[in-house]
Scaffold this motif. Structure first.
Motif, short mmCIF file in Angstrom:
data_model
loop_
_atom_site.label_atom_id
_atom_site.label_comp_id
_atom_site.label_asym_id
_atom_site.label_seq_id
_atom_site.Cartn_x
_atom_site.Cartn_y
_atom_site.Cartn_z
N SER A 1 -0.47 5.35 0.25
CA SER A 1 -0.23 6.14 1.46
C SER A 1 0.31 7.52 1.13
CB SER A 1 0.73 5.40 2.39
OG SER A 1 2.00 5.23 1.78
N TYR B 1 -16.17 1.41 5.21
CA TYR B 1 -16.28 1.71 3.78
C TYR B 1 -16.66 0.46 2.99
CZ TYR B 1 -14.49 6.47 4.23
OH TYR B 1 -14.34 7.80 4.54
N GLN C 1 -9.15 9.60 0.34
CA GLN C 1 -10.25 9.65 1.30
C GLN C 1 -11.30 10.67 0.87
OE1 GLN C 1 -9.68 11.44 5.29
NE2 GLN C 1 -10.37 9.45 6.09
N TYR D 1 -11.17 1.95 -1.68
CA TYR D 1 -10.64 2.70 -0.54
C TYR D 1 -10.76 1.88 0.74
CZ TYR D 1 -10.02 6.26 3.03
OH TYR D 1 -9.57 6.96 4.12
N ASN E 1 -6.27 0.48 9.22
CA ASN E 1 -7.22 1.50 9.67
C ASN E 1 -8.60 0.86 9.92
OD1 ASN E 1 -5.19 3.40 9.25
ND2 ASN E 1 -5.86 3.80 7.15
N TRP F 1 -3.00 9.72 0.53
CA TRP F 1 -4.15 9.22 1.28
C TRP F 1 -5.24 10.27 1.47
CZ3 TRP F 1 -5.48 4.53 1.50
CH2 TRP F 1 -6.47 4.12 2.38
N SER G 1 -7.69 0.79 3.04
CA SER G 1 -7.66 1.30 4.41
C SER G 1 -7.50 0.16 5.42
CB SER G 1 -8.93 2.09 4.70
OG SER G 1 -8.88 2.69 5.97
N GLU H 1 -11.45 2.21 9.89
CA GLU H 1 -12.50 2.74 9.02
C GLU H 1 -12.70 1.90 7.76
OE1 GLU H 1 -11.50 6.58 7.49
OE2 GLU H 1 -9.78 5.84 6.36
N GLY H 2 -11.69 1.07 7.42
CA GLY H 2 -11.80 0.25 6.22
C GLY H 2 -13.03 -0.62 6.23
N THR I 1 0.81 -1.22 0.00
CA THR I 1 0.00 0.00 0.00
C THR I 1 0.85 1.27 0.00
OG1 THR I 1 -0.09 -0.02 2.42
CG2 THR I 1 -1.89 -1.14 1.23
#
Length: 668
Positions: A451, A516, A458, A501, A510, A454, A505, A512-513, A447
């Protein structure tokens, strides 16, 4: 229908959007060679066999001010198109002549790929058991160095340090990077004919009359024409050579020439003039030509090996016709770009939107072309994305969504497609950038590239969450169809962009992945209920009885996201098979035209190889039978095979999607 592909146009010397020479005739000697735009970029080849002159390339022009050559044509007995080579075979006077045009666009060796040099290898052998004396005449015209024939040119000749001969022609004014747009040709730098040291050869610089004089006298003038500068359309200047093969028997005799172009500077990148990648460290044009000569045997062997491997892989993936389609696509896809390095030494791989509007680094051109480059060198996909990220992150870009392009080739100065809101493709370009970035990371199993950008990724993912489920009235990559609201295929792109995304993520650790990915899954479920239309899915959510190729679905399979049901994909494939015309399945219900790239993406959804072949084989039929004799067009009518628009575009790199899908399906 022939068993061997008859291409609508054959790539001969294809380096970049400016240095691009083709033949659009069934026989190489039936018409002048051309630039992809259709302008004549003449090359002539003659063979003198036991004192009789035969023509094997060019020599005919419809314009009354240029003479046709009074030499009979050799019999063309074969033409084979390979990814890196176009190989013609001729016979006459007891001699078999093989003419091999090889441009070494080896994607795993960017130093070689970026060289502005293309090999022409001519082999001769006896086919009647007798010895024959053979000379080969070869020339290129000053048309290669101008945009319009009224421009004045100058010529020169030099020797490299190894003794090789360089004949060059270029415009007198040399207005470097002063011209931009679409259907134009380079008018700075120098077209070059190279005769390697050790070749028994004579050379001459003069007017086009040299050809007729050679046919009559079998020799070139002893002195060069000195009447320069002069306009190309006034006694058109040419660079000519004659190679002496001596007595040729059943053992093959081989020589080669190099056609090259020194473009001095290639790209203006936000007020900085960048040379081609080959010159990034200060290498001279002469250095690069010397390297091409020194490495000829090694490079041509690599090209032969790559040709065989790629064709074998394509046959395994999709059959012989799929292999033919990819072989014709390979050089075109690469040569519609220019490779340069920015001031930090990072690669920029910049497309020109040929025969469309000339836009530079167009996002929705990079998106379809990407599969070829993901297969062979992901750094080139990074090079497509970097300029867009850099521009989007600057104060010059005013929108929260991704831009369409960075200028008009070869000048990067900001979006050329238009800055007003109605000219934007917000869902399209955000989805493209997210999917392309995810594809690079997937292919590299890292990734690190994502990065670096990013914050923008996002931002674009959030934009798609807000506006992507049911897109408003806007353009998408199929902008020739006009604005469209509630576009179901565009919604798929938004959903997969969000999921891209999400998995990036999560991959980066992360939390939050998960959110999403869950959002994308919910949207995909909603999509299926909104788009369902009995046994297929709609073009637009609000219009029953409509349909379209859902080509964006292919990334659901490639990324193994499983957002959309397998039943949906089976229904769509069955529908595409039902709607297929003689030259393929249309893009949607509105017109009978299709896009070759999108059709192969849609066909890649098929679970059975036979279904894939049934959907893509009509593309082979189109190429083989169309009367539109242009470099591979991606946009054509499926009933009569007429070109609808576009030629020589990079998007044919997308035809490699089935090869990519097979590779990405392998365990990581």
């Amino acid at each position: 229908m022939a068993n061997k592909l008859r291409p609508p146009a054959v790539p001969l010397a294809t380096i970049d959007p400016y240095f691009s020479i083709w033949s659009n005739a069934n026989q190489l000697h039936a018409a002048e060679t051309i630039h992809w735009t259709g302008a004549t970029h003449g090359m002539v080849g003659l063979a003198v066999i036991d004192g009789k002159v035969w023509r094997f390339m060019g020599g005919y022009d419809r314009r009354s001010d240029f003479k046709s050559l009074n030499a009979p044509a050799m019999q063309q007995t074969d033409l084979t198109i390979k990814p890196l080579s176009s190989i013609y075979t001729f016979e006459a006077g007891g001699i078999t002549l093989t003419v091999n045009f090889t441009t070494p666009l080896l994607l795993d060796d960017l130093d070689v790929m970026a060289r502005p040099t293309s090999y022409i290898t001519v082999k001769a052998c006896s086919n009647d058991g007798e010895n024959h004396h053979v000379n080969i005449y070869y020339d290129i015209t000053s048309e290669l160095a101008v945009d319009v024939p009224i421009q004045e040119v100058v010529t020169s000749r030099n020797r490299l340090e190894d003794g090789s001969q360089l004949l060059q022609v270029g415009t007198e004014k040399q207005e470097v990077l002063k011209r931009k747009g679409d259907m134009i040709r380079v008018d700075w730098g120098y077209a070059t004919l190279v005769i390697p040291d050790g070749t028994a050869a004579t050379t001459a610089i003069g007017s086009v009359d040299i050809r007729d004089q050679f046919i009559e006298w079998k020799t070139l003038p002893e002195t060069d024409d000195q009447h320069f500068p002069r306009a190309v359309d006034h006694d058109m200047p040419i660079l000519a050579s004659v190679l002496d093969y001596g007595e040729v028997g059943v053992k093959e005799v081989s020589n080669y020439l190099i056609v090259a172009y020194d473009d001095v500077y290639a790209i203006e990148y936000f007020n900085k003039h960048l040379p081609g990648y080959w010159a990034r460290n200060g290498q001279s044009f002469e250095d690069v030509v010397l390297a091409s000569i020194r490495e000829y045997s090694v490079i041509t062997e690599k090209c032969n090996r790559f040709n065989n491997e790629m064709i074998a892989n394509a046959k395994e993936a999709g059959g012989e016709k799929y292999a033919d389609i990819l072989a014709l696509s390979y050089r075109q896809a690469i040569a519609a770009h220019k490779l340069v390095a920015d001031e930090n030494g990072e690669i920029l791989f910049l497309s020109k939107e040929n025969n469309s509007n000339g836009c530079l680094a167009t996002v929705d051109v990079s998106y379809p072309s990407m599969p070829l480059f993901l297969l062979y060198n992901t750094e080139l996909v990074r090079g497509m994305l970097r300029p867009i990220f850099q521009y989007a992150d600057s104060k010059a870009w005013p929108y929260e969504f991704a831009p369409h392009d960075i200028g008009r080739y070869p000048v990067a100065e900001g979006q050329a497609y238009g800055m007003e809101l109605k000219r934007q493709m917000p869902i399209e370009e955000c989805g493209n950038m997210l999917i392309m970035t995810a594809a690079v990371c997937w292919a590299e199993q890292s990734t690190s590239f994502a990065s670096d950008y990013w914050g923008l990724l996002q931002q674009w993912a959030n934009y798609l969450i807000e506006y992507g489920m049911d897109p408003g009235n806007q353009l998408c990559t199929d902008d020739f169809g006009g604005h469209l609201a509630h576009n179901a295929n565009l919604s798929i792109k938004a959903i997969i962009g969000i999921a891209s995304y999400g998995f990036l993520s999560g991959w980066m650790g992360n939390e939050e992945g998960v959110e999403y990915l869950q959002k994308a899954k919910e949207m995909a479920s909603q999509w299926e209920s909104m788009a369902r239309d009995d046994d297929h899915y709609r073009l637009t959510f609000d219009t029953p009885g409509t349909w379209s190729l859902k080509y964006n679905l292919v990334w659901d399979n490639l990324f193994q996201l499983n957002l959309f049901s397998e039943d949906l994909k089976k229904k769509e494939v069955a529908w595409y098979l039902r709607k297929s015309n003689p030259y393929g399945t249309p893009l949607d219900n509105r017109k009978t035209y299709t896009k070759a790239d999108w059709l192969i993406w849609a066909a890649t959804l098929a679970e059975e190889k036979t279904d894939f072949q049934q959907l893509i084989n009509p593309i082979w039929d189109f190429l083989n039978e169309t009367d539109s004799r242009v470099p591979f067009t991606d946009w054509y009518y499926t009933i009569d095979g007429r070109i609808a628009g576009f030629k020589n575009r990079s998007v044919v790199g997308g035809l490699f999607i089935k090869l990519l899908a097979d590779r990405m399906d392998e365990p990581k």
